[in-house]
Scaffold this motif. Structure first.
Motif, PDB file in Angstrom:
ATOM      1  N   GLN A 187       0.832  -1.205   0.000  1.00  0.00           N
ATOM      2  CA  GLN A 187       0.000   0.000   0.000  1.00  0.00           C
ATOM      3  C   GLN A 187       0.869   1.258   0.000  1.00  0.00           C
ATOM      4  N   THR A 188       1.920   1.214   0.817  1.00  0.00           N
ATOM      5  CA  THR A 188       2.800   2.378   0.945  1.00  0.00           C
ATOM      6  C   THR A 188       3.528   2.664  -0.362  1.00  0.00           C
ATOM      7  N   LEU A 189       4.087   1.644  -0.973  1.00  0.00           N
ATOM      8  CA  LEU A 189       4.839   1.837  -2.210  1.00  0.00           C
ATOM      9  C   LEU A 189       3.925   2.242  -3.360  1.00  0.00           C
ATOM     10  N   GLN A 190       2.754   1.645  -3.434  1.00  0.00           N
ATOM     11  CA  GLN A 190       1.819   1.996  -4.501  1.00  0.00           C
ATOM     12  C   GLN A 190       1.374   3.448  -4.392  1.00  0.00           C
ATOM     13  N   SER A 191       1.272   3.956  -3.168  1.00  0.00           N
ATOM     14  CA  SER A 191       0.856   5.356  -2.996  1.00  0.00           C
ATOM     15  C   SER A 191       1.901   6.323  -3.549  1.00  0.00           C
ATOM     16  N   THR A 192       3.172   5.938  -3.491  1.00  0.00           N
ATOM     17  CA  THR A 192       4.227   6.837  -3.997  1.00  0.00           C
ATOM     18  C   THR A 192       4.182   6.954  -5.512  1.00  0.00           C
ATOM     19  N   LEU A 193       3.617   5.952  -6.192  1.00  0.00           N
ATOM     20  CA  LEU A 193       3.552   6.002  -7.657  1.00  0.00           C
ATOM     21  C   LEU A 193       2.599   7.084  -8.149  1.00  0.00           C
ATOM     22  N   GLN A 194       1.815   7.657  -7.231  1.00  0.00           N
ATOM     23  CA  GLN A 194       0.989   8.809  -7.596  1.00  0.00           C
ATOM     24  C   GLN A 194       1.828  10.083  -7.680  1.00  0.00           C
ATOM     25  N   ILE A 195       3.006  10.056  -7.056  1.00  0.00           N
ATOM     26  CA  ILE A 195       3.931  11.196  -7.098  1.00  0.00           C
ATOM     27  C   ILE A 195       5.063  10.924  -8.085  1.00  0.00           C
ATOM     28  N   TYR A 196       5.675   9.743  -7.965  1.00  0.00           N
ATOM     29  CA  TYR A 196       6.744   9.352  -8.876  1.00  0.00           C
ATOM     30  C   TYR A 196       6.128   8.665 -10.099  1.00  0.00           C
ATOM     31  N   THR A 197       6.027   9.382 -11.186  1.00  0.00           N
ATOM     32  CA  THR A 197       5.427   8.824 -12.393  1.00  0.00           C
ATOM     33  C   THR A 197       6.513   8.460 -13.397  1.00  0.00           C
ATOM     34  N   ARG A 198       6.162   7.563 -14.290  1.00  0.00           N
ATOM     35  CA  ARG A 198       7.136   7.103 -15.284  1.00  0.00           C
ATOM     36  C   ARG A 198       7.558   8.221 -16.230  1.00  0.00           C
ATOM     37  N   THR A 199       6.653   9.128 -16.527  1.00  0.00           N
ATOM     38  CA  THR A 199       6.966  10.192 -17.482  1.00  0.00           C
ATOM     39  C   THR A 199       7.745  11.337 -16.841  1.00  0.00           C
ATOM     40  N   GLU A 200       7.410  11.703 -15.602  1.00  0.00           N
ATOM     41  CA  GLU A 200       8.031  12.873 -14.973  1.00  0.00           C
ATOM     42  C   GLU A 200       9.280  12.525 -14.179  1.00  0.00           C
ATOM     43  N   THR A 201       9.263  11.409 -13.466  1.00  0.00           N
ATOM     44  CA  THR A 201      10.430  11.003 -12.662  1.00  0.00           C
ATOM     45  C   THR A 201      10.732   9.530 -12.940  1.00  0.00           C
ATOM     46  N   PRO A 202      11.231   9.214 -14.133  1.00  0.00           N
ATOM     47  CA  PRO A 202      11.397   7.803 -14.521  1.00  0.00           C
ATOM     48  C   PRO A 202      12.353   7.021 -13.630  1.00  0.00           C
ATOM     49  N   ASN A 203      13.428   7.654 -13.162  1.00  0.00           N
ATOM     50  CA  ASN A 203      14.401   6.918 -12.346  1.00  0.00           C
ATOM     51  C   ASN A 203      13.832   6.552 -10.981  1.00  0.00           C
ATOM     52  N   ARG A 204      13.200   7.511 -10.344  1.00  0.00           N
ATOM     53  CA  ARG A 204      12.594   7.216  -9.038  1.00  0.00           C
ATOM     54  C   ARG A 204      11.424   6.238  -9.200  1.00  0.00           C
ATOM     55  N   TRP A 205      10.668   6.404 -10.266  1.00  0.00           N
ATOM     56  CA  TRP A 205       9.573   5.467 -10.554  1.00  0.00           C
ATOM     57  C   TRP A 205      10.122   4.051 -10.692  1.00  0.00           C
ATOM     58  N   ALA A 206      11.233   3.907 -11.399  1.00  0.00           N
ATOM     59  CA  ALA A 206      11.829   2.584 -11.599  1.00  0.00           C
ATOM     60  C   ALA A 206      12.317   1.998 -10.281  1.00  0.00           C
ATOM     61  N   ASP A 207      12.896   2.834  -9.414  1.00  0.00           N
ATOM     62  CA  ASP A 207      13.361   2.348  -8.108  1.00  0.00           C
ATOM     63  C   ASP A 207      12.191   1.799  -7.286  1.00  0.00           C
ATOM     64  N   VAL A 208      11.097   2.562  -7.259  1.00  0.00           N
ATOM     65  CA  VAL A 208       9.926   2.134  -6.490  1.00  0.00           C
ATOM     66  C   VAL A 208       9.327   0.872  -7.088  1.00  0.00           C
ATOM     67  N   MET A 209       9.254   0.813  -8.408  1.00  0.00           N
ATOM     68  CA  MET A 209       8.677  -0.353  -9.071  1.00  0.00           C
ATOM     69  C   MET A 209       9.506  -1.608  -8.810  1.00  0.00           C
ATOM     70  N   HIS A 210      10.826  -1.460  -8.747  1.00  0.00           N
ATOM     71  CA  HIS A 210      11.662  -2.629  -8.461  1.00  0.00           C
ATOM     72  C   HIS A 210      11.430  -3.122  -7.036  1.00  0.00           C
ATOM     73  N   THR A 211      11.367  -2.182  -6.088  1.00  0.00           N
ATOM     74  CA  THR A 211      11.063  -2.579  -4.707  1.00  0.00           C
ATOM     75  C   THR A 211       9.689  -3.226  -4.625  1.00  0.00           C
ATOM     76  N   LEU A 212       8.729  -2.655  -5.361  1.00  0.00           N
ATOM     77  CA  LEU A 212       7.375  -3.219  -5.396  1.00  0.00           C
ATOM     78  C   LEU A 212       7.405  -4.648  -5.949  1.00  0.00           C
ATOM     79  N   ALA A 213       8.205  -4.878  -6.980  1.00  0.00           N
ATOM     80  CA  ALA A 213       8.331  -6.220  -7.554  1.00  0.00           C
ATOM     81  C   ALA A 213       8.896  -7.200  -6.532  1.00  0.00           C
TER      82      ALA A 213
END
Length: 332
Positions: A187-213
């Motif tokens: 829940q916590t990590l998914q909520s951050t994806l509303q701030i870290y988006t693939r288009t605007e912050t791709p690197n941070r988005w990728a970091d969160v997505m990897h942790t989510l995986a």
């Protein structure tokens, strides 16, 4: 917050603040920072222990916060036997700063102090073998920070805290096996994806997505849930569109390792199977990069995962070979 008249102690405070804000960089720069910060910290100790009554509360808070920053940085620059004592000094200083917050001060100031304390305690947990209690303490601080930092006006700070909280919850589950921690982490990590988006912050988005995986991988394995494991695989594939082998080889290899281990689990829990060849390829490529860059610890993990995959492949080949014999015996 400095007094109008910059005396020697205020100059030392400013000097220490600038040093603590510098990036450590390579070993030569780390050595230089350590050489400069140690005497600066010693010079600040009398003021920290007994702030002058002439200083306002915000100025006293600045003294404590800067000393906390200095001690926190030193905990990462000194030897292992000195690291935790400096971390303890940092936590004490930050909490002394928090005691100097007034009722009219904005809540986000307390949130930033909670974040600083959480970060130091998390670092101490990394250095300590029996770190469950420390990790739980850091999670409490991350939660307090997330509650105090306003998402609307400080979205980047809020998202960074949520990311660290999610990672800490995931790590604590690995140590304790408490599945509810994984649910909170998701829940916590998914909520951050509303701030870290693939288009605007791709690197941070990728970091969160990897942790989510990684969280989905463990959660799916615990529940024996194929759909959750498939979500983890999909997340890895999405991250690999951002993390490429040429641009970021080590992070690319880390994602490949997660992908390979998830595919291995997916094959074990799925009646259809058919994922081992892709798992073997992903782990082989991850191991190749780790060895090339002399990343020994992740290479060891990838090698162990690859061994599991190859053993399962060999065991299935053996079963396939003896199956006709079983069938022949049964037909008599």
């Amino acid at each position: 917050e400095l007094p109008r008249e910059i005396d020697e102690s205020a100059a030392t405070l400013l000097f220490a603040a600038l040093l603590a804000a510098a990036e450590p960089g390579g070993e030569s720069r780390r050595t230089a920072l350590r050489r400069l910060l140690l005497p600066a910290a010693a010079a600040l100790e009398p003021v920290v222990a007994r702030p002058p009554v002439a200083l306002t509360m915000p100025q006293q808070r600045s003294v404590q916060m800067v000393y906390g920053h200095v001690a926190a940085v030193l905990s990462g620059l000194v030897g292992p036997e000195q690291a935790n004592p400096w971390a303890d000094r940092a936590v004490t200083a930050y909490r002394q700063a928090a005691r100097r917050l007034g009722r009219t001060d904005p809540p986000w100031e307390a949130g930033l102090l909670h974040r600083a304390v959480a970060s130091v305690i998390a670092g101490k947990a990394d250095r300590t073998k029996e770190s469950t209690a420390l990790l739980e303490e850091s999670i409490q601080e991350w939660r307090a920070a997330a509650e105090a930092i306003p998402r609307t006006s400080m979205p980047q700070d809020w998202a960074a805290i949520q990311t660290r909280l999610g990672a800490a919850l995931f790590r604590l589950d690995l140590m304790t096996g408490r599945t509810e921690l994984l649910r909170e982490a998701l829940q916590t990590l998914q909520s951050t994806l509303q701030i870290y988006t693939r288009t605007e912050t791709p690197n941070r988005w990728a970091d969160v997505m990897h942790t989510l995986a990684q969280v989905l991988e463990v959660y799916g394995d615990q529940l024996h849930n194929v759909e959750v494991l498939q979500r983890a695989v999909e997340a890895c594939h999405q991250v690999l569109e951002i993390r490429t082998r040429d641009r970021t080889p080590l992070t690319w290899a880390a994602v490949q390792n997660t992908l390979g281990s998830t595919l291995f689990l997916l094959d074990r829990h799925s009646p259809e199977g058919g994922h081992l060849a892709e798992a073997e390829q992903a782990l082989s490529e991850a191991l190749e990069i780790f060895q090339l860059h002399r990343a020994r610890r992740p290479a060891k993990v990838a090698a162990r995962n690859l061994d599991h995959v190859r053993r399962l492949i060999e065991s299935r080949k053996t079963r396939a070979l003896v199956a006709p014999h079983w069938l022949h015996e049964r037909s008599r």
